[in-house]
Structure formats: structure tokens, C-alpha cells
Design an enzyme around this catalytic site. Structure first.
Site, mmCIF file in Angstrom:
data_model
loop_
_atom_site.group_PDB
_atom_site.id
_atom_site.type_symbol
_atom_site.label_atom_id
_atom_site.label_comp_id
_atom_site.label_asym_id
_atom_site.label_seq_id
_atom_site.Cartn_x
_atom_site.Cartn_y
_atom_site.Cartn_z
ATOM 1 C CG ASN A 1 -1.730 1.228 1.404
ATOM 2 O OD1 ASN A 1 -1.789 2.057 0.500
ATOM 3 N ND2 ASN A 1 -2.370 1.369 2.552
ATOM 4 C CD1 TRP A 2 3.246 1.080 -3.151
ATOM 5 C CD2 TRP A 2 3.275 2.455 -4.929
ATOM 6 N NE1 TRP A 2 3.895 0.433 -4.171
ATOM 7 C CE2 TRP A 2 3.940 1.264 -5.276
ATOM 8 C CE3 TRP A 2 3.170 3.460 -5.893
ATOM 9 C CZ2 TRP A 2 4.489 1.051 -6.546
ATOM 10 C CZ3 TRP A 2 3.715 3.253 -7.156
ATOM 11 C CH2 TRP A 2 4.372 2.053 -7.473
ATOM 12 C CE LYS A 3 -0.138 3.198 4.821
ATOM 13 N NZ LYS A 3 -0.005 3.271 6.265
ATOM 14 C CG HIS B 1 -5.643 1.877 5.380
ATOM 15 N ND1 HIS B 1 -5.201 2.816 6.272
ATOM 16 C CD2 HIS B 1 -4.623 1.003 5.221
ATOM 17 C CE1 HIS B 1 -3.963 2.531 6.623
ATOM 18 N NE2 HIS B 1 -3.583 1.441 6.009
ATOM 19 C CD GLU C 1 -2.887 5.480 6.804
ATOM 20 O OE1 GLU C 1 -2.896 5.520 5.561
ATOM 21 O OE2 GLU C 1 -1.960 4.949 7.458
ATOM 22 C CD GLU D 1 -3.182 -2.402 7.374
ATOM 23 O OE1 GLU D 1 -2.119 -2.661 6.798
ATOM 24 O OE2 GLU D 1 -3.789 -1.334 7.222
ATOM 25 N N GLY E 1 2.865 2.447 10.781
ATOM 26 C CA GLY E 1 3.801 3.558 10.629
ATOM 27 C C GLY E 1 4.507 3.953 11.909
ATOM 28 C CB SER F 1 5.727 -1.568 11.982
ATOM 29 O OG SER F 1 5.307 -0.236 12.242
ATOM 30 N N GLY G 1 3.085 -1.073 4.194
ATOM 31 C CA GLY G 1 3.088 0.357 3.900
ATOM 32 C C GLY G 1 4.494 0.827 3.548
ATOM 33 N N GLY G 2 5.163 1.435 4.510
ATOM 34 C CA GLY G 2 6.478 2.049 4.277
ATOM 35 C C GLY G 2 7.465 1.174 3.514
HETATM 36 P P1 13P Z 1 3.339 0.534 7.613
HETATM 37 O O1 13P Z 1 3.843 -0.766 7.017
HETATM 38 O O2 13P Z 1 4.028 1.730 7.079
HETATM 39 O O3 13P Z 1 3.276 0.454 9.096
HETATM 40 O O4 13P Z 1 1.818 0.668 7.093
HETATM 41 C C1 13P Z 1 0.960 -0.406 7.176
HETATM 42 C C2 13P Z 1 -0.282 -0.099 6.447
HETATM 43 O O5 13P Z 1 -1.044 0.767 6.866
HETATM 44 C C3 13P Z 1 -0.560 -0.830 5.205
HETATM 45 O O6 13P Z 1 -1.839 -0.592 4.759
#
Ligand code: 13P
Length: 252
Positions: A9-11, A97, A99, A169, A175, A215, A236-237
Site C-alpha cells: 500500500n503506497w498510500k 483502511h 486512515e 492492521e 507507521g 510496521s 506500507g512504508g
Molecule cells: P506501515 O507498514 O508503514 O506500518 O503501514 C501499514 C499499512 O497501513 C498498510 O496498509
């Protein structure tokens, strides 16, 4: 049979040009080989989807949107419908998600509509659930996840539900660098599978893919994925660096 999946997930990261570079780098690494029975998905921003579909081997690196509208079409300025997402070549869509829930007020009722519309348009939902830290500290995490899943998904037919991917999640792990322990992930994933078993029966519970997110990185992916109910990750990251993302894929 249950699939293993690693999804990135590149966000809200990467311009189109940067996104093309990253997707092509992932595509190149994945073409060197992936573990058996493991699908790779990337979820770039909407505006990248159609271009990336032309540039990568979508048989090997599948495309997902990060969100979609809850309405089919019409006067909804700024929204992108599931049919539009599907028309780019994307096959998946992340729904719910944390967010989106937190910053854009997405409720279980909205997520139910999005999920149904995504399925109608031949998209596979990657449905996210997870508790915030206060809820875990108050030992409400099982109840919170149960409500999120049952309110948004448990009115689907067996056939529809059979297409869903769930991503657990925990919000406190996203993050933050704080990962759920393998035991915490396994415990919640087993619980989610037991909920599915109760509602849809043993076969569908056995077959559903449940991803862990929060993470997840090359150094902890192997330990997380080795749990019997953890079928991969929503990253994510670490999905923003092709080498790290590929290392996570290879950690099965
Ligand atoms: P991180 O891997 O950056 O913690 O993000 C996880 C995430 O929200 C994937 O959707």
C-alpha cells in the site's frame, strides 16, 4: 486453496514518474521468482493505475486501488467508482483502511456499501480491520474487530464472501515501528478465522486469506508469516523500496 499474498500500500506517495520507476523495479525483481502460491499486489494512487497496467506484467504483479467510491456513478466530485478502477486493469481495492476510517469518517455502513459495489464490479476487496491502542489496552480489541467485520461483511452471500481478503492492521502498529508480536498477530488472525467459520462454515474459513499489516519489514516478515493463520502482509512504508518489498515477498 488458501493463497499467500504480499500487498504494497503506497498510500499518498510517489509522483507518476516515481511510481513508474518503483513499479518497474518491483516487476523486475518479481520476475526473478516468488515463493509458491504467493500473489504480489501493489496499490499505488488512483492516477498511476492505468499507466502501470500497461508497463508491468499484471499476471505477476497485480494492481489494487487504495479506496473506491460508495456510489456507482454521478455527481460525486472527486470520487472514483469501482467500475472506473476495474477499467484501468486493477483487480483489487483496499477498503476500510484505518486512515480512511480516521481521517475521512468512513463508517462500517459506508464500508459495507463500498464492499458490495466493489464485488458487483468484479473487484476483490482487501478489507481492513483493527483496533486503536486504547481499545487494546482496555482489552476490547476482539470485540472491535468482530464489529468491524460483521457489520461490513457478514450480510454478504457465501459466494460473495468467498472472494474477500481480510487485512488485520492494529492501528497502533501502523507507521510506528511497533509491530504486533507474532503471537498477537496469530491470536487475532485465528479469532477472525473462527468468526468466519461460525458465519460461513469451515471451508470458507479455511480458504480465506488474512493479511497482517503494521510496521512489517524484511526483518520481521518471516516470523509473522510463519504463523498458521497469517497468510501474508499489507505493507506500507517498506513497499516504497523495491528491494525491501521483494525481501518481504521472499520471506515466506
Ligand atoms: P506501515 O507498514 O508503514 O506500518 O503501514 C501499514 C499499512 O497501513 C498498510 O496498509
Amino acid at each position: 486453496m488458501r493463497k499467500n499474498i504480499v500487498a504494497g500500500n503506497w498510500k499518498m506517495n510517489k509522483t507518476l514518474e516515481e511510481g513508474i520507476k518503483l513499479a518497474e523495479a518491483v516487476d523486475k525483481l518479481v520476475s526473478q521468482g516468488t515463493p509458491e502460491n504467493t500473489d504480489v499486489i501493489i496499490a499505488p494512487p488512483f492516477i498511476h493505475l492505468a499507466e502501470l497496467a500497461k508497463r508491468i506484467d499484471t499476471g505477476k504483479v497485480k494492481l489494487s486501488a487504495q479506496n473506491c467510491a460508495a456510489e456507482a456513478a454521478g455527481a460525486y466530485t472527486g470520487e472514483v467508482s469501482p467500475a472506473m478502477v476495474r477499467s484501468t486493469g486493477a483487480e483489487y481495492v483496499i477498503i476500510g483502511h484505518s486512515e480512511r476510517r480516521q481521517y475521512y469518517g468512513e463508517t462500517d455502513a459506508i464500508l459495507k456499501k463500498k464492499t458490495e459495489l466493489a464485488l458487483e464490479n468484479d473487484l476483490t476487496p482487501i478489507f481492513c480491520c483493527g483496533e486503536v491502542l486504547e481499545e487494546r489496552n482496555a482489552k476490547q480489541h476482539f470485540e472491535v474487530v468482530k464489529t468491524q467485520i460483521s457489520d461490513a461483511l457478514f450480510l454478504l452471500s457465501e459466494e460473495e464472501f468467498g472472494k474477500i481478503i481480510i487485512a488485520y492492521e492494529p492501528v497502533w502498529a501502523i507507521g510506528t515501528g511497533v509491530t504486533a508480536t507474532p503471537e498477537q498477530a496469530q491470536e487475532m488472525h485465528a479469532y477472525i478465522r473462527s468468526l468466519v467459520n461460525k458465519r460461513y462454515g469451515k471451508q470458507i474459513a479455511e480458504d480465506i486469506t488474512i493479511l497482517y499489516g503494521g510496521s512489517c519489514k524484511p526483518s520481521n516478515a518471516g516470523e509473522l508469516f510463519s504463523n498458521p493463520d497469517v497468510d501474508g502482509g499489507l505493507i506500507g512504508g517498506a513497499s516504497l523500496k523495491a528491494d525491501d518489498f521483494y525481501a518481504i515477498i521472499r520471506s515466506f
